[in-house]
Design a protein around this motif. Structure first.
Motif, mmCIF file in Angstrom:
data_model
loop_
_atom_site.group_PDB
_atom_site.id
_atom_site.type_symbol
_atom_site.label_atom_id
_atom_site.label_comp_id
_atom_site.label_asym_id
_atom_site.label_seq_id
_atom_site.Cartn_x
_atom_site.Cartn_y
_atom_site.Cartn_z
ATOM 1 N N LYS A 1 41.257 42.331 50.382
ATOM 2 C CA LYS A 1 40.312 41.568 51.213
ATOM 3 C C LYS A 1 40.684 40.102 51.445
ATOM 4 N N SER B 1 33.218 35.658 42.460
ATOM 5 C CA SER B 1 34.535 35.152 42.803
ATOM 6 C C SER B 1 34.651 33.697 42.371
ATOM 7 N N GLY C 1 37.710 37.987 40.607
ATOM 8 C CA GLY C 1 36.957 36.767 40.318
ATOM 9 C C GLY C 1 37.731 35.687 39.609
ATOM 10 N N GLU D 1 40.746 44.023 39.484
ATOM 11 C CA GLU D 1 40.954 43.959 40.938
ATOM 12 C C GLU D 1 41.086 42.508 41.398
ATOM 13 N N GLY E 1 41.963 39.347 43.531
ATOM 14 C CA GLY E 1 42.288 39.059 44.924
ATOM 15 C C GLY E 1 42.726 37.606 45.039
ATOM 16 N N ARG E 2 41.751 36.727 44.948
ATOM 17 C CA ARG E 2 42.011 35.299 45.098
ATOM 18 C C ARG E 2 43.118 34.798 44.167
ATOM 19 N N TYR F 1 40.969 34.210 51.503
ATOM 20 C CA TYR F 1 39.741 33.992 52.273
ATOM 21 C C TYR F 1 39.896 32.851 53.279
HETATM 22 C C1 LIG Z 1 36.360 40.836 46.901
HETATM 23 C C2 LIG Z 1 36.473 41.781 45.768
HETATM 24 C C3 LIG Z 1 37.455 41.601 44.778
HETATM 25 C C4 LIG Z 1 38.379 40.410 44.743
HETATM 26 O O1 LIG Z 1 37.695 39.306 44.270
HETATM 27 P P1 LIG Z 1 38.445 37.924 43.978
HETATM 28 O O2 LIG Z 1 37.358 37.000 43.585
HETATM 29 O O3 LIG Z 1 39.135 37.531 45.218
HETATM 30 O O4 LIG Z 1 39.394 38.187 42.854
HETATM 31 C C5 LIG Z 1 37.556 42.558 43.785
HETATM 32 N N1 LIG Z 1 36.738 43.621 43.762
HETATM 33 C C6 LIG Z 1 35.784 43.824 44.690
HETATM 34 C C7 LIG Z 1 34.935 45.019 44.590
HETATM 35 C C8 LIG Z 1 35.626 42.903 45.712
HETATM 36 O O5 LIG Z 1 34.656 43.098 46.626
#
Ligand SMILES: *Cc1c(COP(=O)(O)O)cnc(C)c1O
Length: 392
Positions: free
Chosen positions: A61, A192, A230, A265, A267-268, A363
Motif C-alpha cells: 500500500k 502506523s 506500523g 507486514e 510498509g512504511r 504514502y
Molecule cells: C497499511 C497496512 C500495513 C502497513 O502499515 P505501515 O504502517 O505502513 O507499516 C500493514 N498491514 C495492514 C493490514 C495495513 O492496512
C-alpha cells in the motif's frame, strides 16, 4: 511458505547526494520521485535483524512499485496484498502466490475469487459475514482473525475501522468451525508510525491468551500470529531506532506457546526512507514581505502525505547557498490549500532551482492525484541491483 530471508547481510545505503539528484534531474526532469532500492534492502535487513524470528511480508500500500517488489522478491520477502491490483503487481514481478497474504478484512466475493484464482490462499476476516464468504472456498482458503486493539496515540489509528473485539474471537472461531472454514491464527495492526512498542507488547500478550484459550477449549489450533505493520521511520525528528524499538516486542514474542509462527507486514518502514521527491521552482512572488516559491509538485502530488498521512517531511533546497529567510513553498495547482510549507527557512531561490523532500517513499506517490491536469511525479528507481551504490 516463503523461504527464510537472508539475515545480517551488509548493505551500503547512503542518502542521495545533491550531485546524484542533479544528474537524475538532467535525465528525467521534474517532478521526480527517486526510489533508492539500496535503501529498500537496507531497511529490510534492519527489520529482519531486529525481529529475526519474524517472517516479513511487505505491505504494498505505501509504495506499490514494481522495482520495490522485485528488490524485496530477491531478498526472500513475502508480500501483503489487499486488492486485485496489488496481486497483479506482485504477479507481474514473478512472486509466487504462496508468498502473499491477502489482508483486507472486507472484500467482495469477486475479489476473493480473483485472489484464489491467482493462488493466494491466506486471508483476513474480522466479522461473521466475512467468515461466511469463505464457506464455498473452505477447501482452499484459510483465515486469520483480525483483532482490534485501539491505539489513539498512533498518528494513524487503523484499529477503529477494522478488527473485532478480543472478546469476540471465541465466537468467531466457533462460527468458522461450524462452517468448516479453517482459521490459522490471529492478526492485528496497531496503527502506523507507532511511537511506542508498548502497544505491540499488549496486543501480543492478549493474542497469546486468545491462542491458549482456543487450544484449551479445542476451538482451533492457532499456529500463526501476524503482528501487522506500523514500524516508525524518522521524518527529521528522532524516533527510537528499530533495534531498540523491537526489543520489547521480541521479548514478548518469546512467551508465545510453542509452534506459533510469527509474521509482520511492514510498509512504511521499508519504503519511507527510500523515497526522495525532487521538484523545481516554476514561479515565485513576493507577498507580504516573504518569498513564495511555487513548485511543480505539491499537496495534490507527492506531498499528499501531508494531508492523508499527517507526515511532515524534511525539505530543503539543493545547490543554492546564501542567507536563509522565512519563505513559503507552494504547489502547482490553483487551489489555495496547495501550500507545502509556510515559514520554512530557505536561501533565495531562482526559477529552476531544486527543492528536495527526504523520507518520501511511503504514502506519497501512492495517493498522488493529477488534479488540475498537473502530472504526477515520475518515479525512477536507482540501485536496482545490489552491490556498489550508484545512482542510475
Ligand atoms: C497499511 C497496512 C500495513 C502497513 O502499515 P505501515 O504502517 O505502513 O507499516 C500493514 N498491514 C495492514 C493490514 C495495513 O492496512
Amino acid at each position: 511458505m516463503s523461504k527464510a530471508p537472508p539475515r545480517r547481510q551488509r548493505t551500503n545505503f547512503r542518502p542521495l547526494t545533491a550531485r546524484q539528484i542533479e544528474s537524475l534531474v538532467a535525465r528525467h526532469g521534474t517532478p521526480l520521485l527517486v526510489v533508492d532500492c539500496a535503501a529498500i534492502r537496507h531497511q529490510y535487513h534492519a527489520l529482519s535483524a531486529a525481529l529475526p524470528e519474524v517472517g516479513l511480508f511487505y505491505a504494498l500500500k505505501p509504495l506499490p512499485h514494481p522495482d520495490v517488489v522485485a528488490t524485496l522478491r530477491d531478498l526472500g520477502s513475502g508480500f501483503d496484498v489487499a486488492t486485485a491490483g496489488e496481486i497483479a503487481l506482485v504477479r507481474a514481478q514473478g512472486v509466487a502466490p504462496g508468498r502473499c497474504i491477502h489482508t483486507h478484512p472486507i472484500k467482495s466475493d469477486g475479489e476473493i475469487r480473483a485472489a484464489l484464482r491467482h493462488g493466494v490462499r491466506r486471508f483476513v476476516a474480522d466479522n461473521p459475514d466475512e467468515i461466511r464468504k469463505f464457506e464455498p472456498h473452505r477447501r482452499r482458503a484459510e483465515l486469520l482473525l483480525r483483532v482490534s486493539f485501539r491505539n489513539p496515540a498512533a498518528v494513524v489509528d487503523l484499529s477503529r475501522k477494522f478488527g473485532c473485539e478480543p472478546g469476540a474471537v471465541p465466537h468467531l472461531l466457533e462460527l468458522a468451525r461450524g462452517l468448516g472454514v479453517k482459521v490459522r491464527g490471529l492478526s492485528f495492526h496497531v496503527g502506523s508510525q507507532v511511537a511506542d512498542p508498548a502497544k505491540y507488547v499488549e496486543a501480543i500478550d492478549a493474542c497469546r491468551e486468545l491462542i491458549q484459550a482456543a487450544r484449551r477449549e479445542r476451538l482451533a489450533d492457532l499456529d500463526l500470529l501476524d503482528i501487522g505493520g506500523g514500524f516508525p521511520v524518522p521524518y527529521g525528528e528522532r524516533v527510537t531506532p528499530i533495534g531498540a524499538f523491537c526489543r520489547p516486542i521480541r521479548r514478548e514474542l518469546a512467551t508465545l506457546p510453542p509452534g506459533v509462527r510469527v509474521i509482520a507486514e511492514p510498509g512504511r518502514f521499508i519504503a519511507g526512507p527510500a523515497g526522495t521527491a525532487v521538484a523545481s521552482v516554476i514561479g515565485r512572488a513576493q507577498r507580504e514581505g516573504r518569498w513564495w516559491y511555487y513548485l511543480d509538485d505539491g499537496l495534490y502530488g507527492s506531498y499528499s502525505g501531508q494531508l492523508f498521512d499527517h507526515a511532515r517531511y524534511p525539505i530543503d533546497a539543493i545547490g543554492v547557498r546564501g542567507p536563509r529567510h522565512p519563505s513559503v513553498l507552494a504547489g502547482p495547482t490553483c487551489d489555495s490549500i496547495d501550500v507545502i510549507r509556510e515559514d520554512i527557512a530557505l536561501p533565495g531561490l531562482n526559477l529552476g532551482d531544486l527543492v528536495v523532500g527526504r523520507t518520501m517513499g511511503a504514502y506519497t506517490a501512492a495517493h498522488a492525484t493529477d488534479f488540475n491536469f498537473i502530472p504526477r511525479a515520475r518515479i525512477v528507481a536507482v540501485n536496482r541491483r545490489p552491490g556498489r551504490q550508484r545512482a542510475d
